[in-house]
Design a protein around this motif. Sequence first.
Motif, short mmCIF file in Angstrom:
data_model
loop_
_atom_site.label_atom_id
_atom_site.label_comp_id
_atom_site.label_asym_id
_atom_site.label_seq_id
_atom_site.Cartn_x
_atom_site.Cartn_y
_atom_site.Cartn_z
N THR A 22 -45.85 -42.53 50.40
CA THR A 22 -44.90 -42.64 51.38
C THR A 22 -45.43 -44.17 52.08
O THR A 22 -46.24 -44.58 51.78
CB THR A 22 -44.89 -41.53 52.50
N THR A 195 -38.28 -42.17 51.03
CA THR A 195 -38.30 -43.65 51.46
C THR A 195 -39.01 -43.31 52.92
O THR A 195 -39.44 -42.27 53.13
CB THR A 195 -36.85 -43.98 51.88
N THR A 197 -37.32 -43.06 55.51
CA THR A 197 -36.50 -42.23 56.37
C THR A 197 -36.01 -40.83 55.73
O THR A 197 -35.37 -40.14 56.33
CB THR A 197 -34.99 -42.89 56.73
N LEU A 198 -36.59 -40.54 54.28
CA LEU A 198 -35.83 -39.60 53.69
C LEU A 198 -37.26 -38.84 52.90
O LEU A 198 -38.07 -39.46 52.41
CB LEU A 198 -35.17 -40.01 52.64
N VAL A 200 -38.27 -34.81 51.03
CA VAL A 200 -37.99 -33.72 50.22
C VAL A 200 -39.03 -32.71 50.18
O VAL A 200 -40.11 -33.09 50.00
CB VAL A 200 -37.18 -34.25 49.02
N LEU A 234 -33.91 -31.40 52.02
CA LEU A 234 -33.74 -33.08 52.26
C LEU A 234 -33.64 -33.27 53.61
O LEU A 234 -32.95 -32.87 54.39
CB LEU A 234 -32.70 -33.43 51.46
N PHE A 236 -33.56 -36.13 56.58
CA PHE A 236 -33.24 -37.56 56.73
C PHE A 236 -33.28 -37.96 58.27
O PHE A 236 -32.93 -37.14 59.20
CB PHE A 236 -31.63 -37.59 56.50
N GLU A 237 -34.07 -38.89 58.47
CA GLU A 237 -34.47 -39.33 59.93
C GLU A 237 -34.37 -40.68 60.02
O GLU A 237 -35.15 -41.50 59.96
CB GLU A 237 -36.11 -39.00 60.31
N PRO A 238 -32.96 -41.01 60.41
CA PRO A 238 -32.74 -42.65 60.47
C PRO A 238 -33.49 -43.22 61.65
O PRO A 238 -33.36 -44.51 61.68
CB PRO A 238 -31.37 -42.66 60.58
N LYS A 243 -32.14 -36.45 63.41
CA LYS A 243 -32.99 -35.70 62.36
C LYS A 243 -31.69 -34.70 61.76
O LYS A 243 -31.02 -33.79 62.23
CB LYS A 243 -33.79 -34.98 62.72
N THR A 245 -31.17 -32.17 58.37
CA THR A 245 -31.76 -31.39 56.95
C THR A 245 -30.83 -30.52 56.26
O THR A 245 -30.33 -29.87 57.03
CB THR A 245 -32.92 -30.30 57.79
#
Length: 723
Positions: A22, A195, A197-198, A200, A234, A236-238, A243, A245
């Motif tokens: 990460t 990434t 921001t992503l 899994v 999955l 995603f936290e941009p 947030k 999910t």
Amino acid sequence: MKKLGWALPAICLLAVPAAAQTTDGTSTGDSAAADDGADDIIVTAQRRAERLTDVPISITALNGDALEAAGIRTSEDLSSAVPGLNFATNGAFAQPTVRGIGTTVSSAGSDANVAIYVDGVYQPSQIGNFSDLVDLEQIEVLKGPQGTLFGRNATGGAIRITTRAPSFTPTATLSASYGRFDDVRLTAYGSTGITDTLAVSMAFLYSDDEGYTRNIATGNRVSDLNALSLRGKLLFEPSDSVKLTLSGGHAERRSGAAFALGVLNSNSTSVNLPGSVKAGGPREVSLTFDPVINVNSDQASLTGEFDLGFATLSSISSYQKTKTYLVTDTDRTNLAIGRADLPGTQETYAQELNLVSNGSDSFKWFLGVFYYNDDAIGATIVNQGPIFNATRLKTEAVAPFGEVNIGLGNLTLIGGLRYNYERKDYEITRGALAIERNKTFKNLTPRLGLRYALTPSSNIYATWSRGFKSGLFDGILASGALVVNAVEPEKVSAFEAGYKYGRGRTSFSIAGFHYDYSNIQFQAFNPNAGGLTQVFNAAAAEIYGGEIEVSTELFPDFNVRASAAYTHSRYKNFPTATIFCPRGAPTYGNATIPLGALNPCTGEINSDGATGNELIRTPEFTASLAADYRVELARGDAVELSGSAYYSGRFFWDPGNRLKEGAYVLLNSEIAYVFPGDQFRLSLWGRNLANELYALYQPESAAGDSVAYARPRSFGVSAKLSF
């Protein structure tokens, strides 16, 4: 074990994320406890992260490690760790009872009145709510009506299951277990950041055993369990304020324990017929065929959290589809007399929005709205003929709700309200007869409370609330005509008062409660309803009692948890209860004792049905004790010891208080060796070590009494690898 061939490669794939890298090394799976500076338990029972001590609700909260140490592997096992909870079985249907409040209704689209949530998603299917517990973060069992906070059909309480969130830090866990009855269990969990921001995660479970009961008519072992589940998330936290999910899962479960029904005390109209072969003991049945409970379910949800500054907006959108197929031998003998096939499908859409205030401790609030759309189809096929009975129940519900907490120094005032609107459309077809009905149910469920902080670590509280379980329909054949009855909603008026203390690894709580329970929905065999069951508003009841829980670290690495519960429950008014009395030889089976008639079993007139009797599935006393201890060794390795004991007082399976389950004690234990580095663990485990004989399910009917027994003593070995 047919699916094991591809299960092993799936486990290997789940381990791959641990090798990924990460960019920031952070984990979004950490709970609010990480910022607390102590080891206080954090719960979300009031729609926000709070210390368990500060929540004026009687709650049992257990994390994944505590559940594993207590030998809890399935939802049914929760009874042994939660005071006041009996995770009851009604054949294939999961019907948890909390403090005496549960249900017996199992028709298509009917709901339990202890609501179950997984990651915030309401789980409506009673058959689908027997689940194998894997990748758990925490389970919270909320006791008492939770209508204001969690809505529909939570008159008895709510069970909130939270699974692990995806982590940006690579992590993986693999486990394998083998035990008595060829019990194989494989689990895997893996998570990593893709990434910055992503992230899994994936969780996998495979379970298979050959069963602990012998069907002497077929020669096969029954009471088996075969399960497979896969869940992916999955994250995603941009940004820090957003947030999302996305979750998806598939589960398959095949079991037969609750339908492995033998004749109880030789009381059956069929067991003495020519050609009938009697089973020789409690671990044997004599059935024409092996019973089946098949469940296949798919779920998907999208959860969003948005920090707006003054408040946090959350959204949960979900879809579920559950297909079931049940096959049971209705005469409980090797004679080909009665067979019932019960296919069903349930499809559910739900949407929930919550707006929860941030900041101020003196004024907290939340607002929410819940939309629910459910379509449940069920059928009964008798002796493999044409469809005998088909039903469909569509439910559409909308519920706005809210609550405020006003702080006045050490005193907090609590007020909440929920408005429930439900429309139900019902169809039933039996042969050439068909009826359609619909009805709308509306209700307000308030909650009022006071909480007083004695110290920063302790408080006393008192709450009053109402609970509401929606009404439904029931179709019966009476005097040759198809009749549909509207069954009115259940209602509960509940008062609770308690004291809580929590600091570091020590928590203590004690609570007392009093319930007025009215319009109880009850399902029972009706000899005048075409030989099937009928659902009706049966009774009113009074329930009161108390509970105590304590958890502490007595000394480093030695943790103890203990609880006890007392529940006094009585039907205040139940004259319509079906009262049975065994006929005995030569006809056997049960005679129905009408009101005003002499009951030969008691020698008394049946003057008031079940009025004054104890509520079903409700032990007066329960208690549990669990402990775990870790001994560090010289080379960085360790030995871990854990054990638990659960006591259930006697209770009754029927409102006539005739079918009694005696008191029993369940003992579980485990000893493990942990290799240096804490990555690999080998253990020996045992469950029901005292080999107690107790029932999973005891139904009664005019044809007689039946029983399905729980798993006897079992033991095995397991290995766990974490990295």
